[in-house]
Design a protein around this motif. Structure first.
Motif, PDB file in Angstrom:
ATOM      1  N   VAL A  41       0.858  -1.136   0.148  1.00 28.04           N
ATOM      2  CA  VAL A  41       0.001  -0.034   0.157  1.00 28.04           C
ATOM      3  C   VAL A  41       0.911   1.102   0.005  1.00 28.04           C
ATOM      4  O   VAL A  41       1.758   1.528   1.056  1.00 28.04           O
ATOM      5  N   SER A  42       0.791   1.956  -1.114  1.00 30.06           N
ATOM      6  CA  SER A  42       1.488   3.294  -1.179  1.00 30.06           C
ATOM      7  C   SER A  42       0.785   4.375  -0.640  1.00 30.06           C
ATOM      8  O   SER A  42      -0.435   4.470  -1.080  1.00 30.06           O
ATOM      9  N   PHE A  43       1.376   5.001   0.226  1.00 26.95           N
ATOM     10  CA  PHE A  43       0.615   6.314   0.828  1.00 26.95           C
ATOM     11  C   PHE A  43       1.079   7.436   0.627  1.00 26.95           C
ATOM     12  O   PHE A  43       2.379   7.905   0.215  1.00 26.95           O
ATOM     13  N   ASP A  44       0.216   8.504   0.319  1.00 29.67           N
ATOM     14  CA  ASP A  44       0.620   9.904   0.021  1.00 29.67           C
ATOM     15  C   ASP A  44      -0.237  10.877   0.658  1.00 29.67           C
ATOM     16  O   ASP A  44      -1.322  10.679   1.661  1.00 29.67           O
ATOM     17  N   TRP A  45       0.257  11.981   0.795  1.00 30.10           N
ATOM     18  CA  TRP A  45      -0.479  12.962   1.665  1.00 30.10           C
ATOM     19  C   TRP A  45      -0.968  14.109   1.070  1.00 30.10           C
ATOM     20  O   TRP A  45      -0.057  14.665   0.035  1.00 30.10           O
ATOM     21  N   ARG A  46      -2.141  14.466   0.882  1.00 31.30           N
ATOM     22  CA  ARG A  46      -2.590  15.579   0.030  1.00 31.30           C
ATOM     23  C   ARG A  46      -2.813  16.837   1.037  1.00 31.30           C
ATOM     24  O   ARG A  46      -3.409  16.792   2.153  1.00 31.30           O
ATOM     25  N   TYR A  47      -2.323  18.000   0.377  1.00 26.91           N
ATOM     26  CA  TYR A  47      -2.548  19.162   1.327  1.00 26.91           C
ATOM     27  C   TYR A  47      -2.579  20.498   0.398  1.00 26.91           C
ATOM     28  O   TYR A  47      -2.548  20.275  -1.042  1.00 26.91           O
ATOM     29  N   ARG A  48      -2.769  21.449   1.032  1.00 26.09           N
ATOM     30  CA  ARG A  48      -2.997  23.005   0.188  1.00 26.09           C
ATOM     31  C   ARG A  48      -1.825  23.752   0.580  1.00 26.09           C
ATOM     32  O   ARG A  48      -1.507  23.917   1.733  1.00 26.09           O
ATOM     33  N   TYR A  49      -1.272  24.048  -0.747  1.00 20.52           N
ATOM     34  CA  TYR A  49      -0.221  25.115  -0.567  1.00 20.52           C
ATOM     35  C   TYR A  49      -0.246  26.220  -1.649  1.00 20.52           C
ATOM     36  O   TYR A  49      -0.200  25.966  -2.900  1.00 20.52           O
ATOM     37  N   ASP A  50      -0.248  27.571  -1.114  1.00 19.68           N
ATOM     38  CA  ASP A  50      -0.369  28.694  -2.091  1.00 19.68           C
ATOM     39  C   ASP A  50      -1.852  28.302  -3.010  1.00 19.68           C
ATOM     40  O   ASP A  50      -1.724  28.901  -4.153  1.00 19.68           O
ATOM     41  N   GLY A  51      -2.717  27.995  -2.270  1.00 15.74           N
ATOM     42  CA  GLY A  51      -4.059  27.860  -3.066  1.00 15.74           C
ATOM     43  C   GLY A  51      -4.038  26.723  -3.863  1.00 15.74           C
ATOM     44  O   GLY A  51      -5.302  26.699  -4.515  1.00 15.74           O
ATOM     45  N   LYS A  52      -3.202  25.851  -3.878  1.00 13.05           N
ATOM     46  CA  LYS A  52      -3.251  24.717  -4.851  1.00 13.05           C
ATOM     47  C   LYS A  52      -3.180  23.410  -4.190  1.00 13.05           C
ATOM     48  O   LYS A  52      -2.652  23.248  -3.102  1.00 13.05           O
ATOM     49  N   VAL A  53      -4.027  22.319  -4.409  1.00 12.02           N
ATOM     50  CA  VAL A  53      -3.806  20.976  -3.829  1.00 12.02           C
ATOM     51  C   VAL A  53      -2.451  20.237  -4.414  1.00 12.02           C
ATOM     52  O   VAL A  53      -2.458  20.442  -5.536  1.00 12.02           O
ATOM     53  N   LYS A  54      -1.867  19.743  -3.600  1.00  8.50           N
ATOM     54  CA  LYS A  54      -0.527  19.314  -3.850  1.00  8.50           C
ATOM     55  C   LYS A  54      -0.513  17.881  -3.122  1.00  8.50           C
ATOM     56  O   LYS A  54      -1.149  17.516  -2.279  1.00  8.50           O
ATOM     57  N   GLN A  55       0.398  17.119  -3.560  1.00  5.04           N
ATOM     58  CA  GLN A  55       0.488  15.608  -2.924  1.00  5.04           C
ATOM     59  C   GLN A  55       2.086  15.226  -2.859  1.00  5.04           C
ATOM     60  O   GLN A  55       3.105  15.512  -3.723  1.00  5.04           O
ATOM     61  N   VAL A  56       2.445  14.546  -1.808  1.00  7.46           N
ATOM     62  CA  VAL A  56       3.752  14.070  -1.445  1.00  7.46           C
ATOM     63  C   VAL A  56       3.815  12.779  -1.097  1.00  7.46           C
ATOM     64  O   VAL A  56       2.898  12.383  -0.140  1.00  7.46           O
ATOM     65  N   THR A  57       4.812  12.103  -1.281  1.00  7.53           N
ATOM     66  CA  THR A  57       4.624  10.588  -0.843  1.00  7.53           C
ATOM     67  C   THR A  57       5.336  10.393   0.638  1.00  7.53           C
ATOM     68  O   THR A  57       6.081  11.050   0.831  1.00  7.53           O
ATOM     69  N   LEU A  58       4.561   9.532   1.070  1.00  8.07           N
ATOM     70  CA  LEU A  58       4.890   9.305   2.620  1.00  8.07           C
ATOM     71  C   LEU A  58       5.497   7.959   2.719  1.00  8.07           C
ATOM     72  O   LEU A  58       6.460   7.737   3.653  1.00  8.07           O
ATOM     73  N   GLY A  59       5.482   6.971   1.853  1.00  3.37           N
ATOM     74  CA  GLY A  59       6.244   5.651   2.059  1.00  3.37           C
ATOM     75  C   GLY A  59       5.006   4.656   1.691  1.00  3.37           C
ATOM     76  O   GLY A  59       3.755   5.002   1.498  1.00  3.37           O
ATOM     77  N   SER A  60       5.333   3.247   2.037  1.00  4.79           N
ATOM     78  CA  SER A  60       4.508   2.172   1.836  1.00  4.79           C
ATOM     79  C   SER A  60       4.459   1.215   2.607  1.00  4.79           C
ATOM     80  O   SER A  60       5.567   1.087   3.475  1.00  4.79           O
ATOM     81  N   TYR A  61       3.438   0.449   2.923  1.00  5.66           N
ATOM     82  CA  TYR A  61       3.234  -0.515   3.808  1.00  5.66           C
ATOM     83  C   TYR A  61       3.488  -1.947   3.168  1.00  5.66           C
ATOM     84  O   TYR A  61       3.096  -2.003   2.061  1.00  5.66           O
ATOM     85  N   PRO A  62       4.134  -2.824   3.368  1.00 10.57           N
ATOM     86  CA  PRO A  62       4.590  -2.854   4.983  1.00 10.57           C
ATOM     87  C   PRO A  62       5.986  -2.546   5.040  1.00 10.57           C
ATOM     88  O   PRO A  62       6.395  -2.899   6.380  1.00 10.57           O
TER      89      PRO A  62
END
Length: 462
Positions: A41-62
Protein backbone atom coordinates in the motif's frame (compact mmCIF):
# COMPACT_ATOMS: atom_id res chain seq x y z
CA UNK A 1 -13.41 8.61 9.37
CA UNK A 2 -11.73 5.71 11.20
CA UNK A 3 -8.03 5.09 11.16
CA UNK A 4 -6.60 2.23 9.14
CA UNK A 5 -5.61 -0.64 11.38
CA UNK A 6 -2.80 -3.12 10.94
CA UNK A 7 -5.35 -5.96 10.86
CA UNK A 8 -7.09 -4.28 7.89
CA UNK A 9 -3.78 -4.00 6.05
CA UNK A 10 -2.85 -7.63 6.74
CA UNK A 11 -6.27 -8.73 5.45
CA UNK A 12 -5.74 -7.17 2.00
CA UNK A 13 -5.51 -9.57 -0.94
CA UNK A 14 -4.89 -9.38 -4.68
CA UNK A 15 -8.63 -8.66 -5.13
CA UNK A 16 -8.06 -5.29 -3.38
CA UNK A 17 -5.56 -4.13 -6.06
CA UNK A 18 -6.34 -0.55 -7.08
CA UNK A 19 -8.44 0.12 -4.00
CA UNK A 20 -7.91 3.43 -2.18
CA UNK A 21 -7.71 3.62 1.57
CA UNK A 22 -8.18 6.77 3.63
CA UNK A 23 -6.58 7.29 7.03
CA UNK A 24 -7.71 10.84 7.64
CA UNK A 25 -5.66 14.06 7.77
CA UNK A 26 -5.16 13.87 4.02
CA UNK A 27 -3.44 10.45 4.06
CA UNK A 28 -4.52 8.26 1.13
CA UNK A 29 -3.27 4.76 0.36
CA UNK A 30 -3.36 2.90 -2.94
CA UNK A 31 -3.29 -0.91 -2.87
CA UNK A 32 -0.86 -2.50 -5.34
CA UNK A 33 0.30 -6.04 -6.16
CA UNK A 34 4.06 -6.58 -5.90
CA UNK A 35 6.08 -9.00 -8.02
CA UNK A 36 6.38 -11.59 -5.28
CA UNK A 37 2.58 -11.94 -5.20
CA UNK A 38 2.12 -9.92 -2.05
CA UNK A 39 0.24 -6.70 -1.41
CA UNK A 40 1.74 -3.25 -0.89
CA UNK A 41 0.00 0.00 0.00
CA UNK A 42 1.58 3.29 -1.18
CA UNK A 43 0.60 6.26 0.99
CA UNK A 44 0.50 9.91 -0.10
CA UNK A 45 -0.46 13.08 1.73
CA UNK A 46 -2.66 15.66 0.04
CA UNK A 47 -2.48 19.23 1.26
CA UNK A 48 -2.99 22.79 0.09
CA UNK A 49 -0.13 25.16 -0.55
CA UNK A 50 -0.42 28.62 -2.10
CA UNK A 51 -4.06 27.90 -2.95
CA UNK A 52 -3.29 24.67 -4.82
CA UNK A 53 -3.84 21.02 -3.93
CA UNK A 54 -0.56 19.16 -3.85
CA UNK A 55 0.59 15.65 -3.02
CA UNK A 56 3.74 14.16 -1.51
CA UNK A 57 4.75 10.52 -0.96
CA UNK A 58 4.93 9.26 2.63
CA UNK A 59 6.07 5.68 2.03
CA UNK A 60 4.50 2.26 1.69
CA UNK A 61 3.26 -0.58 3.87
CA UNK A 62 4.61 -3.09 4.94
CA UNK A 63 8.04 -1.41 4.57
CA UNK A 64 6.75 1.23 6.99
CA UNK A 65 4.14 0.77 9.70
CA UNK A 66 1.14 3.04 9.90
CA UNK A 67 2.46 4.87 13.00
CA UNK A 68 5.65 5.76 11.08
CA UNK A 69 3.68 6.88 8.03
CA UNK A 70 1.52 9.12 10.22
CA UNK A 71 4.62 10.46 12.00
CA UNK A 72 6.11 11.42 8.63
CA UNK A 73 2.91 13.22 7.66
CA UNK A 74 2.97 15.11 10.99
CA UNK A 75 6.57 16.15 10.35
CA UNK A 76 5.68 17.50 6.90
CA UNK A 77 2.61 19.24 8.34
CA UNK A 78 4.79 21.10 10.85
CA UNK A 79 7.15 22.08 8.02
CA UNK A 80 4.13 23.47 6.13
CA UNK A 81 2.44 25.30 8.98
CA UNK A 82 5.43 26.47 10.98
CA UNK A 83 8.07 27.24 8.35
CA UNK A 84 5.63 27.81 5.48
CA UNK A 85 7.69 25.48 3.29
CA UNK A 86 6.20 23.37 0.51
CA UNK A 87 6.68 19.66 1.47
CA UNK A 88 6.57 18.57 -2.19
CA UNK A 89 9.35 21.00 -3.11
CA UNK A 90 11.41 19.84 -0.16
CA UNK A 91 10.87 16.20 -1.19
CA UNK A 92 11.87 17.02 -4.77
CA UNK A 93 15.02 18.74 -3.51
CA UNK A 94 15.91 15.71 -1.36
CA UNK A 95 15.37 13.40 -4.32
CA UNK A 96 17.66 15.54 -6.41
CA UNK A 97 20.30 15.48 -3.67
CA UNK A 98 19.97 11.70 -3.36
CA UNK A 99 20.31 11.27 -7.09
CA UNK A 100 23.42 13.44 -7.05
CA UNK A 101 24.84 11.40 -4.18
CA UNK A 102 24.12 8.14 -6.02
CA UNK A 103 25.76 9.48 -9.14
CA UNK A 104 28.79 10.60 -7.14
CA UNK A 105 28.96 7.20 -5.40
CA UNK A 106 28.77 5.42 -8.76
CA UNK A 107 31.53 7.67 -10.09
CA UNK A 108 33.72 6.98 -7.08
CA UNK A 109 33.04 3.23 -7.32
CA UNK A 110 34.06 3.28 -10.96
CA UNK A 111 37.23 5.17 -10.03
CA UNK A 112 38.06 2.68 -7.25
CA UNK A 113 37.47 -0.23 -9.60
CA UNK A 114 39.79 1.29 -12.20
CA UNK A 115 42.48 2.00 -9.58
CA UNK A 116 42.13 -1.53 -8.19
CA UNK A 117 42.47 -3.05 -11.65
CA UNK A 118 45.54 -0.92 -12.35
CA UNK A 119 47.04 -1.88 -8.94
CA UNK A 120 46.31 -5.56 -9.59
CA UNK A 121 47.94 -5.37 -12.99
CA UNK A 122 50.94 -3.62 -11.47
CA UNK A 123 51.13 -6.20 -8.67
CA UNK A 124 51.00 -9.05 -11.16
CA UNK A 125 53.77 -7.48 -13.18
CA UNK A 126 55.80 -6.85 -10.02
CA UNK A 127 55.15 -10.38 -8.81
CA UNK A 128 56.31 -11.81 -12.12
CA UNK A 129 59.46 -9.69 -11.95
CA UNK A 130 60.00 -10.69 -8.33
CA UNK A 131 59.74 -14.38 -9.17
CA UNK A 132 62.38 -13.88 -11.83
CA UNK A 133 64.90 -12.42 -9.36
CA UNK A 134 63.72 -13.87 -6.00
CA UNK A 135 66.79 -15.20 -4.20
CA UNK A 136 66.86 -18.04 -1.70
CA UNK A 137 67.43 -15.52 1.09
CA UNK A 138 64.39 -13.52 -0.10
CA UNK A 139 62.26 -16.66 -0.04
CA UNK A 140 63.55 -17.52 3.43
CA UNK A 141 62.76 -14.01 4.70
CA UNK A 142 59.16 -14.30 3.51
CA UNK A 143 58.82 -17.78 4.99
CA UNK A 144 60.35 -16.55 8.24
CA UNK A 145 57.97 -13.60 8.44
CA UNK A 146 54.75 -15.50 7.71
CA UNK A 147 55.29 -19.01 9.04
CA UNK A 148 58.14 -19.30 11.53
CA UNK A 149 56.70 -16.98 14.22
CA UNK A 150 54.30 -19.85 15.00
CA UNK A 151 57.19 -21.96 16.23
CA UNK A 152 58.10 -21.92 19.89
CA UNK A 153 61.54 -20.38 19.25
CA UNK A 154 60.13 -18.00 16.58
CA UNK A 155 62.43 -19.56 13.98
CA UNK A 156 65.70 -18.85 15.81
CA UNK A 157 67.11 -22.38 15.36
CA UNK A 158 66.30 -22.67 11.65
CA UNK A 159 67.78 -19.20 11.07
CA UNK A 160 71.07 -20.33 12.65
CA UNK A 161 70.99 -23.47 10.50
CA UNK A 162 70.53 -21.53 7.26
CA UNK A 163 73.07 -18.90 8.24
CA UNK A 164 75.68 -21.60 8.74
CA UNK A 165 74.93 -24.12 5.99
CA UNK A 166 72.84 -22.48 3.26
CA UNK A 167 73.22 -18.72 2.91
CA UNK A 168 77.03 -18.65 2.40
CA UNK A 169 76.69 -20.63 -0.86
CA UNK A 170 73.07 -20.31 -2.07
CA UNK A 171 71.74 -17.26 -0.25
CA UNK A 172 72.04 -14.83 -3.18
CA UNK A 173 71.18 -17.33 -5.92
CA UNK A 174 67.75 -16.84 -7.58
CA UNK A 175 65.51 -19.70 -6.47
CA UNK A 176 64.51 -20.32 -10.08
CA UNK A 177 68.14 -21.21 -10.82
CA UNK A 178 68.73 -23.55 -7.87
CA UNK A 179 68.91 -27.20 -8.90
CA UNK A 180 68.47 -30.44 -6.99
CA UNK A 181 72.17 -31.08 -7.49
CA UNK A 182 73.04 -27.90 -5.57
CA UNK A 183 70.69 -28.80 -2.72
CA UNK A 184 72.17 -32.30 -2.46
CA UNK A 185 75.70 -30.88 -2.47
CA UNK A 186 74.89 -28.59 0.48
CA UNK A 187 73.29 -31.36 2.51
CA UNK A 188 76.14 -33.75 1.69
CA UNK A 189 78.58 -31.21 3.14
CA UNK A 190 76.69 -31.26 6.42
CA UNK A 191 76.66 -35.07 6.42
CA UNK A 192 80.38 -35.22 5.61
CA UNK A 193 81.31 -33.33 8.78
CA UNK A 194 79.51 -35.98 10.83
CA UNK A 195 76.24 -34.14 11.39
CA UNK A 196 73.77 -36.55 9.85
CA UNK A 197 71.01 -35.47 12.22
CA UNK A 198 71.54 -31.85 11.21
CA UNK A 199 71.56 -32.88 7.53
CA UNK A 200 68.18 -34.56 7.93
CA UNK A 201 66.85 -31.50 9.71
CA UNK A 202 68.18 -29.18 7.00
CA UNK A 203 66.42 -31.14 4.25
CA UNK A 204 63.16 -31.00 6.19
CA UNK A 205 63.42 -27.23 6.62
CA UNK A 206 64.30 -26.68 2.95
CA UNK A 207 61.29 -28.73 1.88
CA UNK A 208 59.01 -26.70 4.14
CA UNK A 209 60.39 -23.43 2.77
CA UNK A 210 59.92 -24.47 -0.86
CA UNK A 211 56.45 -25.77 -0.08
CA UNK A 212 55.59 -22.36 1.34
CA UNK A 213 56.92 -20.71 -1.84
CA UNK A 214 54.91 -22.96 -4.14
CA UNK A 215 51.65 -22.46 -2.21
CA UNK A 216 52.03 -18.69 -2.53
CA UNK A 217 53.08 -18.73 -6.16
CA UNK A 218 56.59 -17.45 -5.46
CA UNK A 219 58.26 -20.46 -7.06
CA UNK A 220 57.14 -22.90 -9.72
CA UNK A 221 59.18 -26.01 -8.88
CA UNK A 222 60.73 -27.67 -5.84
CA UNK A 223 64.34 -28.90 -6.17
CA UNK A 224 63.96 -30.82 -2.89
CA UNK A 225 61.19 -33.05 -4.25
CA UNK A 226 61.91 -36.80 -4.28
CA UNK A 227 64.67 -36.27 -1.68
CA UNK A 228 64.15 -38.19 1.55
CA UNK A 229 65.76 -37.66 4.91
CA UNK A 230 66.96 -41.25 5.01
CA UNK A 231 69.01 -40.52 1.85
CA UNK A 232 71.36 -38.59 4.11
CA UNK A 233 71.63 -41.02 7.01
CA UNK A 234 69.20 -43.14 8.93
CA UNK A 235 67.83 -41.69 12.12
CA UNK A 236 69.44 -43.45 15.05
CA UNK A 237 67.23 -43.80 18.08
CA UNK A 238 69.23 -43.52 21.28
CA UNK A 239 68.83 -46.33 23.78
CA UNK A 240 71.30 -45.13 26.40
CA UNK A 241 70.14 -45.72 29.96
CA UNK A 242 72.34 -45.21 33.01
CA UNK A 243 72.53 -48.34 35.14
CA UNK A 244 72.56 -48.47 38.94
CA UNK A 245 76.35 -48.46 39.19
CA UNK A 246 76.63 -45.43 36.89
CA UNK A 247 74.06 -43.50 38.91
CA UNK A 248 76.00 -44.32 42.07
CA UNK A 249 79.22 -43.15 40.45
CA UNK A 250 77.69 -39.73 39.70
CA UNK A 251 77.50 -39.07 43.43
CA UNK A 252 81.29 -38.69 43.53
CA UNK A 253 81.90 -37.78 39.87
CA UNK A 254 79.71 -34.68 39.74
CA UNK A 255 81.38 -32.78 42.62
CA UNK A 256 84.78 -33.52 41.04
CA UNK A 257 83.78 -32.42 37.51
CA UNK A 258 84.27 -28.69 38.09
CA UNK A 259 80.52 -28.04 37.72
CA UNK A 260 78.53 -25.56 39.73
CA UNK A 261 76.30 -26.87 42.48
CA UNK A 262 73.30 -25.71 40.46
CA UNK A 263 74.34 -27.85 37.49
CA UNK A 264 74.78 -30.90 39.71
CA UNK A 265 71.34 -30.38 41.24
CA UNK A 266 69.88 -29.99 37.75
CA UNK A 267 71.10 -33.47 36.81
CA UNK A 268 69.53 -35.04 39.92
CA UNK A 269 66.30 -33.09 39.36
CA UNK A 270 65.97 -34.41 35.80
CA UNK A 271 66.56 -37.95 37.07
CA UNK A 272 63.98 -37.49 39.82
CA UNK A 273 61.23 -36.08 37.56
CA UNK A 274 61.94 -37.31 34.03
CA UNK A 275 61.46 -33.75 32.78
CA UNK A 276 63.18 -32.48 29.66
CA UNK A 277 66.33 -30.43 30.14
CA UNK A 278 64.71 -27.42 28.48
CA UNK A 279 61.70 -27.61 30.79
CA UNK A 280 64.00 -27.85 33.78
CA UNK A 281 66.29 -24.96 32.84
CA UNK A 282 63.29 -22.70 32.10
CA UNK A 283 61.58 -23.45 35.42
CA UNK A 284 60.67 -20.51 37.64
CA UNK A 285 60.31 -20.62 41.40
CA UNK A 286 56.71 -19.50 40.91
CA UNK A 287 56.11 -22.88 39.23
CA UNK A 288 57.20 -24.77 42.36
CA UNK A 289 54.75 -25.28 45.25
CA UNK A 290 56.58 -26.81 48.21
CA UNK A 291 53.35 -27.10 50.22
CA UNK A 292 51.54 -29.26 47.67
CA UNK A 293 54.83 -30.76 46.44
CA UNK A 294 53.94 -29.84 42.86
CA UNK A 295 55.92 -28.51 39.91
CA UNK A 296 53.55 -26.92 37.37
CA UNK A 297 55.23 -26.65 33.98
CA UNK A 298 53.45 -24.13 31.71
CA UNK A 299 52.57 -24.99 28.12
CA UNK A 300 55.08 -22.43 26.84
CA UNK A 301 57.93 -24.53 28.26
CA UNK A 302 56.84 -27.99 27.10
CA UNK A 303 57.65 -29.67 23.80
CA UNK A 304 54.03 -30.53 23.01
CA UNK A 305 52.70 -27.11 24.16
CA UNK A 306 50.59 -28.81 26.85
CA UNK A 307 50.92 -27.91 30.55
CA UNK A 308 52.35 -30.62 32.77
CA UNK A 309 52.13 -31.19 36.52
CA UNK A 310 54.84 -33.13 38.38
CA UNK A 311 54.34 -34.53 41.87
CA UNK A 312 57.62 -34.09 43.69
CA UNK A 313 59.11 -36.99 45.62
CA UNK A 314 61.14 -36.54 48.80
CA UNK A 315 64.28 -36.92 46.68
CA UNK A 316 63.16 -34.18 44.28
CA UNK A 317 62.14 -31.90 47.16
CA UNK A 318 65.60 -32.31 48.66
CA UNK A 319 67.26 -31.21 45.39
CA UNK A 320 64.92 -28.22 45.10
CA UNK A 321 65.47 -27.21 48.73
CA UNK A 322 69.23 -27.22 48.20
CA UNK A 323 68.80 -25.28 44.97
CA UNK A 324 66.49 -22.71 46.59
CA UNK A 325 69.22 -21.90 49.09
CA UNK A 326 71.41 -20.88 46.12
CA UNK A 327 69.06 -19.26 43.58
CA UNK A 328 65.91 -18.64 45.60
CA UNK A 329 66.41 -14.86 45.51
CA UNK A 330 66.03 -14.87 41.70
CA UNK A 331 62.90 -15.66 39.65
CA UNK A 332 64.50 -18.75 38.10
CA UNK A 333 65.69 -22.08 39.40
CA UNK A 334 68.69 -21.74 37.08
CA UNK A 335 69.34 -18.04 36.41
CA UNK A 336 71.86 -16.85 33.84
CA UNK A 337 75.19 -16.01 35.44
CA UNK A 338 75.47 -12.44 34.18
CA UNK A 339 71.75 -11.82 33.73
CA UNK A 340 69.93 -13.27 36.74
CA UNK A 341 66.62 -11.78 35.62
CA UNK A 342 66.63 -14.40 32.83
CA UNK A 343 67.03 -18.18 32.94
CA UNK A 344 70.22 -19.90 31.78
CA UNK A 345 70.56 -20.98 28.13
CA UNK A 346 68.65 -24.23 27.59
CA UNK A 347 71.68 -25.71 25.80
CA UNK A 348 74.12 -25.03 28.60
CA UNK A 349 73.60 -28.31 30.49
CA UNK A 350 74.04 -30.41 27.35
CA UNK A 351 77.29 -28.57 26.58
CA UNK A 352 78.61 -28.98 30.13
CA UNK A 353 78.01 -32.71 30.14
CA UNK A 354 79.43 -33.17 26.64
CA UNK A 355 82.56 -31.14 27.45
CA UNK A 356 83.33 -33.55 30.31
CA UNK A 357 83.12 -36.67 28.14
CA UNK A 358 85.75 -35.85 25.55
CA UNK A 359 88.12 -38.54 24.35
CA UNK A 360 91.73 -38.47 25.51
CA UNK A 361 92.96 -37.77 21.98
CA UNK A 362 90.49 -34.96 21.33
CA UNK A 363 91.86 -31.48 20.73
CA UNK A 364 91.47 -29.31 23.85
CA UNK A 365 88.57 -26.87 23.63
CA UNK A 366 89.14 -23.15 23.93
CA UNK A 367 88.78 -21.87 27.51
CA UNK A 368 88.39 -25.48 28.77
CA UNK A 369 90.84 -27.25 31.04
CA UNK A 370 92.01 -30.70 30.01
CA UNK A 371 91.84 -31.81 33.62
CA UNK A 372 88.06 -32.29 33.54
CA UNK A 373 87.69 -33.49 29.93
CA UNK A 374 86.85 -37.06 31.06
CA UNK A 375 85.29 -36.22 34.43
CA UNK A 376 81.84 -37.54 33.48
CA UNK A 377 82.82 -40.47 31.28
CA UNK A 378 80.80 -43.53 32.31
CA UNK A 379 81.37 -47.22 31.46
CA UNK A 380 78.19 -47.44 29.39
CA UNK A 381 79.35 -44.75 26.94
CA UNK A 382 78.47 -41.15 26.23
CA UNK A 383 75.32 -39.86 27.90
CA UNK A 384 73.21 -36.73 27.56
CA UNK A 385 70.59 -34.94 29.67
CA UNK A 386 67.89 -36.63 27.58
CA UNK A 387 69.35 -40.01 28.55
CA UNK A 388 68.64 -39.04 32.17
CA UNK A 389 64.98 -38.64 31.21
CA UNK A 390 65.02 -42.07 29.56
CA UNK A 391 66.72 -43.50 32.65
CA UNK A 392 64.02 -42.06 34.92
CA UNK A 393 61.31 -43.61 32.74
CA UNK A 394 63.11 -46.96 32.72
CA UNK A 395 63.50 -47.02 36.51
CA UNK A 396 59.83 -46.14 37.02
CA UNK A 397 58.76 -48.90 34.62
CA UNK A 398 61.13 -51.41 36.24
CA UNK A 399 59.52 -50.67 39.60
CA UNK A 400 56.14 -51.67 38.16
CA UNK A 401 54.72 -48.35 36.94
CA UNK A 402 52.41 -49.18 33.98
CA UNK A 403 53.62 -47.93 30.56
CA UNK A 404 50.63 -45.64 30.05
CA UNK A 405 51.34 -43.99 33.41
CA UNK A 406 55.03 -43.55 32.54
CA UNK A 407 53.94 -41.82 29.32
CA UNK A 408 51.80 -39.44 31.38
CA UNK A 409 54.73 -38.79 33.73
CA UNK A 410 56.85 -37.85 30.68
CA UNK A 411 54.05 -35.67 29.23
CA UNK A 412 54.09 -37.68 26.01
CA UNK A 413 51.37 -37.17 23.40
CA UNK A 414 49.35 -40.34 22.90
CA UNK A 415 50.19 -41.70 19.45
CA UNK A 416 46.90 -43.57 19.01
CA UNK A 417 44.42 -40.96 17.78
CA UNK A 418 41.32 -42.71 19.12
CA UNK A 419 42.89 -43.16 22.54
CA UNK A 420 44.04 -39.53 22.46
CA UNK A 421 40.51 -38.30 21.70
CA UNK A 422 38.44 -40.52 23.97
CA UNK A 423 40.76 -41.50 26.83
CA UNK A 424 41.00 -38.31 28.90
CA UNK A 425 42.01 -39.80 32.26
CA UNK A 426 45.22 -38.29 33.64
CA UNK A 427 46.02 -41.01 36.23
CA UNK A 428 47.27 -38.39 38.72
CA UNK A 429 47.40 -40.79 41.68
CA UNK A 430 49.26 -43.41 39.65
CA UNK A 431 51.72 -40.78 38.41
CA UNK A 432 52.36 -39.59 41.97
CA UNK A 433 53.08 -43.18 43.00
CA UNK A 434 55.45 -43.60 40.06
CA UNK A 435 57.40 -40.49 41.03
CA UNK A 436 57.48 -41.60 44.67
CA UNK A 437 58.98 -44.97 43.78
CA UNK A 438 61.45 -43.33 41.41
CA UNK A 439 62.56 -40.94 44.16
CA UNK A 440 62.95 -43.71 46.70
CA UNK A 441 65.08 -45.72 44.28
CA UNK A 442 67.32 -42.71 43.60
CA UNK A 443 67.58 -42.10 47.33
CA UNK A 444 68.82 -45.67 47.81
CA UNK A 445 71.21 -45.47 44.87
CA UNK A 446 72.78 -42.22 46.07
CA UNK A 447 73.17 -43.09 49.75
CA UNK A 448 76.72 -42.80 50.89
CA UNK A 449 76.66 -46.17 52.72
CA UNK A 450 77.28 -49.42 50.90
CA UNK A 451 73.95 -50.96 51.77
CA UNK A 452 72.24 -53.16 49.22
CA UNK A 453 69.67 -51.41 47.07
CA UNK A 454 66.28 -53.02 47.37
CA UNK A 455 63.92 -52.60 44.40
CA UNK A 456 60.41 -51.51 45.31
CA UNK A 457 57.37 -52.72 43.43
CA UNK A 458 54.67 -50.43 42.14
CA UNK A 459 52.20 -49.55 44.84
CA UNK A 460 54.40 -50.82 47.70
CA UNK A 461 57.50 -49.66 49.48
CA UNK A 462 60.53 -51.92 49.73
Amino acid sequence: MGKITTLELKALTEKDSGRKLRDGDGIIGLVRIVKQGGVSVSFDWRYRYDGKVKQVTLGSYPALSMPKIRAKRDELFRELTTKKNDPAAIAALKRAEQEAQRAEAAHLAAQRKRIAEEARAHEEATHAALKARLTLRDLFDRWHKQELPRRKDKGAEVTRLFERDVFPILGDVPVADISRLQIVAQIDEVTARGSSVMARTLLGELRQMWGFGIKRGLVESDPTSHLKRDDFGKKQERERVLNDAEIRSLVTALPQANMTKESQLCIWLILATGCRVGETLQAAWSHIDFDTRTWSIPAASTKNAKPHSVRLSDFAIKQLTNLHAITGTTPWLFPATFKPEDHVCVKSMTKQIKDRQRSIDAKPMKNRTVKYAQALVLPGGDWTPHDLRRTAATIAAALGTPPHVVDKMLNHVEQNRLVRIYQRANFEAEQAEGWRLLGERLELLTREDDGKVIAARFGRTA
